[in-house]
Design an enzyme around this catalytic site. Structure first.
Site, PDB file in Angstrom:
ATOM      1  N   GLY A 151       0.044   1.305  -3.271  1.00 14.69           N
ATOM      2  CA  GLY A 151      -0.174   0.411  -4.398  1.00 14.69           C
ATOM      3  C   GLY A 151       0.252   0.846  -5.773  1.00 14.69           C
ATOM      4  O   GLY A 151      -0.092   0.189  -6.751  1.00 14.69           O
ATOM      5  N   ASP A 202       9.349  -2.687  -1.248  1.00  9.24           N
ATOM      6  CA  ASP A 202       9.448  -1.233  -1.407  1.00  9.24           C
ATOM      7  C   ASP A 202       9.316  -0.659  -0.001  1.00  9.24           C
ATOM      8  O   ASP A 202       8.219  -0.416   0.488  1.00  9.24           O
ATOM      9  CB  ASP A 202       8.340  -0.738  -2.338  1.00  9.24           C
ATOM     10  N   ALA A 255       0.830  -1.201   0.000  1.00  7.97           N
ATOM     11  CA  ALA A 255       0.000   0.000   0.000  1.00  7.97           C
ATOM     12  C   ALA A 255       0.869   1.258   0.000  1.00  7.97           C
ATOM     13  O   ALA A 255       1.949   1.240   0.596  1.00  7.97           O
ATOM     14  CB  ALA A 255      -0.920  -0.014   1.218  1.00  7.97           C
ATOM     15  N   CYS A 274      12.388   5.282  -1.919  1.00  8.46           N
ATOM     16  CA  CYS A 274      12.374   6.577  -2.627  1.00  8.46           C
ATOM     17  C   CYS A 274      13.241   7.555  -1.842  1.00  8.46           C
ATOM     18  O   CYS A 274      12.905   8.715  -1.660  1.00  8.46           O
ATOM     19  CB  CYS A 274      10.961   7.099  -2.835  1.00  8.46           C
TER      20      CYS A 274
END
Length: 545
Positions: free
Chosen positions: A364, A430, A362, A483
């Site tokens: 997503g 991630d 999520a 990120c």
């Protein structure tokens, strides 16, 4: 960064919520509806020294709902009133600075509703120019907050006056300073309009304060004598000066100077302070090609350019509200997703027929892009601890016609890994991270991160990597991504993982992304300054047979 709730949620701001708007996550095409806002006006107290103001006690003369509520004031500039209220919501309410409204032109009604509930009066309705100004002023004021506060504090009678300034008055001054110093608006018009706002929203005395301080600013700007720090002294002094001049926390400046040097740190901060561009991904699962998306953008007169790196992506600098207004996102024809996130999916290299485990899935964005590339064959098992976010992901998967290949699993990854025998040839983690690669889009994030967070995040990333590795079958691959641009969250975490798990080795990513994105160690890395997209990192780690 996958915003897994394995990390702490932002605290609620009394009974405030984001209201009837849609928040765009930094790496996701999912537009998340939020709860309704109550109709009570907001009451403000004085601003404390540590900026953690409790907004609970009404200041004398601040709000009188009995006589202000539902009044229409045509003298107050609507974009300034809306900007001031939105800045309050972002700084104290946990709202994001990258809000996008689902209703397009109707978004002005939503914003004016906030003004009425907060200040007790309405102004004239916002037109398209007003809405653009709100976006510009809010984003710019947040980015340049430290710089603006330095100027405001320097031009106050004394430091105590600045430190005890009530929140709404400070936001009005920040708006005025930003308009004069960064937008170069006609100074005396800015003074006049912000004085009116302070008098009506607060009291006549507040208007006098705004008048006096803004007039001082006009004078020193005209004389080219803004009271700014000089870049001199030892490394600590220079870091403090740079933090003010380029409006970032001191700890970030020191960290970046350490890793990439002062000159590149300045370029990075300049990038973070620039207006962001967005990317749209054409949804191939609904039969939409990039050419189809380009045709729609042309019809909407939205300036754009095609991605140089990904066949499904188009860059948009301005006009995103037109895209939303036209319903392209709502219909699932495209998604807001940065190219840096799309390139992480390229590193995963989803192929039809594969089963992929997405560990902190999520909200997503990468899940949905991977599902689209499976072309209806295979499965993406999306694991996340946040049930609400998974529900939104499931709904969006249905909207984008990939629900047949997306399977959602509500679980804490670490607990799930201990009890599940599940194995897969491809596992994506991630990981929750600092988000230091997306500060251009998330203007507020720089002020919400602390140096202490980095240690906590590193520990969490190690735990999640260990858990995710248990799902990887012999000969399978684990993809670790963030990120962030911070090596301690990226290369260092991979290095530490390989020490703990010698059964894994690095699989260079040069087969999956352009060579310009491949590091010496064989990792994927996007540099915001060099590549003009968000910063991101990914490593492919293959398990021995």
């Amino acid at each position: 960064m996958a915003r897994s709730t394995l990390t702490k949620k932002p605290k609620p701001f009394l009974t405030w919520s984001l209201g009837p708007v849609l928040a765009v996550d930094c790496q996701t095409p999912v537009l998340k509806p939020t709860q309704e806002t109550p109709s009570k006006p907001l009451k403000l107290s004085k601003r404390s020294n540590n900026h953690k103001t409790s907004i609970s006690t009404a200041k004398k003369g601040l709000l009188s709902p009995s006589h202000k509520m539902h009044k229409l004031n045509l003298e107050v500039s609507p974009h300034r009133a809306v900007s001031a209220v939105r800045l309050m919501r972002i700084e104290f309410g946990g709202a994001f600075a990258d809000l996008l409204n689902e209703k397009g032109k109707g978004s002005g009604d939503n914003e004016m509703g906030y003004v009425e509930r907060t200040l007790g009066f309405r102004t004239r309705d916002l037109d398209d120019r007003d809405l653009r100004l709100v976006t510009d002023i809010v984003g710019g004021t947040i980015r340049w907050r430290r710089y603006l506060d330095h100027l405001i504090g320097s031009l106050c009678h004394d430091e105590c006056m600045f430190r005890s300034m009530e929140p709404l008055l400070l936001q009005i001054l920040r708006i005025g300073f930003y308009e004069i110093v960064k937008l170069n608006m006609p100074p005396y018009a800015v003074v006049d309009e912000n004085v009116k706002l302070a008098k009506v929203a607060l009291r006549p005395g507040a208007g006098n304060v705004v008048n006096g301080i803004l007039r001082k600013l006009v004078l020193v700007k005209e004389n080219n004598s803004l009271p700014l720090p000089k870049l001199e002294g030892d490394s600590r002094a220079q870091a403090r000066a740079l933090a003010t001049l380029y409006s970032h926390p001191v700890w970030m400046v020191r960290r970046w100077t350490k890793y990439i040097g002062q000159e590149e740190a300045i370029q990075l901060m300049m990038w973070n302070n620039s207006d962001p561009s967005f990317s749209l991904r054409a949804n191939a699962a609904k039969g939409i090609t990039r050419d189809d998306l380009v045709m729609r953008l042309n019809s909407l007169k939205v300036p754009h350019e095609v991605s140089l790196h990904l066949d499904d992506f188009v860059r948009v600098k301005i006009g995103l509200q037109n895209v939303i207004r036209a319903g392209l996102l709502k219909e699932g024809l495209c998604s807001v997703q940065d190219e840096s996130a799309g390139l992480v999916v390229s590193v995963v290299d989803p192929q039809p027929g594969e089963d992929i485990i997405d560990c902190c899935a999520a909200p997503g964005g990468k899940t949905l892009y991977m599902a689209s590339r499976l072309r209806g064959k295979g499965k993406v098992h999306a694991i996340d601890i946040n049930k609400g976010r998974l529900r939104i992901l499931k709904e969006t998967a249905k909207l984008q016609k990939v629900d047949g290949v997306v399977d959602t699993i509500h679980a804490d990854l670490r607990t799930f890994a201990e009890n599940s025998p599940t194995k897969s040839g491809k596992v994506l983690l991630d990981a929750p991270c600092s988000g230091l690669g997306v500060l251009s889009k998330r203007a507020d994030l720089r002020w919400n991160r602390r140096l202490e967070d980095m240690e906590q995040l590193k520990n969490l990333q190690d735990e999640l990597l260990d858990a995710a590795s248990t799902f990887v079958s012999s000969g399978g691959v684990l993809i670790y991504s963030t990120c962030s641009i911070d090596p301690e969250e990226n290369e260092d975490r991979v290095e530490a993982f390989l020490v703990r798990h010698p059964e894994f080795r690095i699989d260079p990513v040069n087969r999956y992304v352009p060579s310009d994105f491949v590091t010496k160690q064989g990792f994927y890395f996007s540099d915001p300054v060099k590549h003009s997209i968000d910063g991101a990192f990914a490593a492919r780690l293959v398990r021995a047979l």
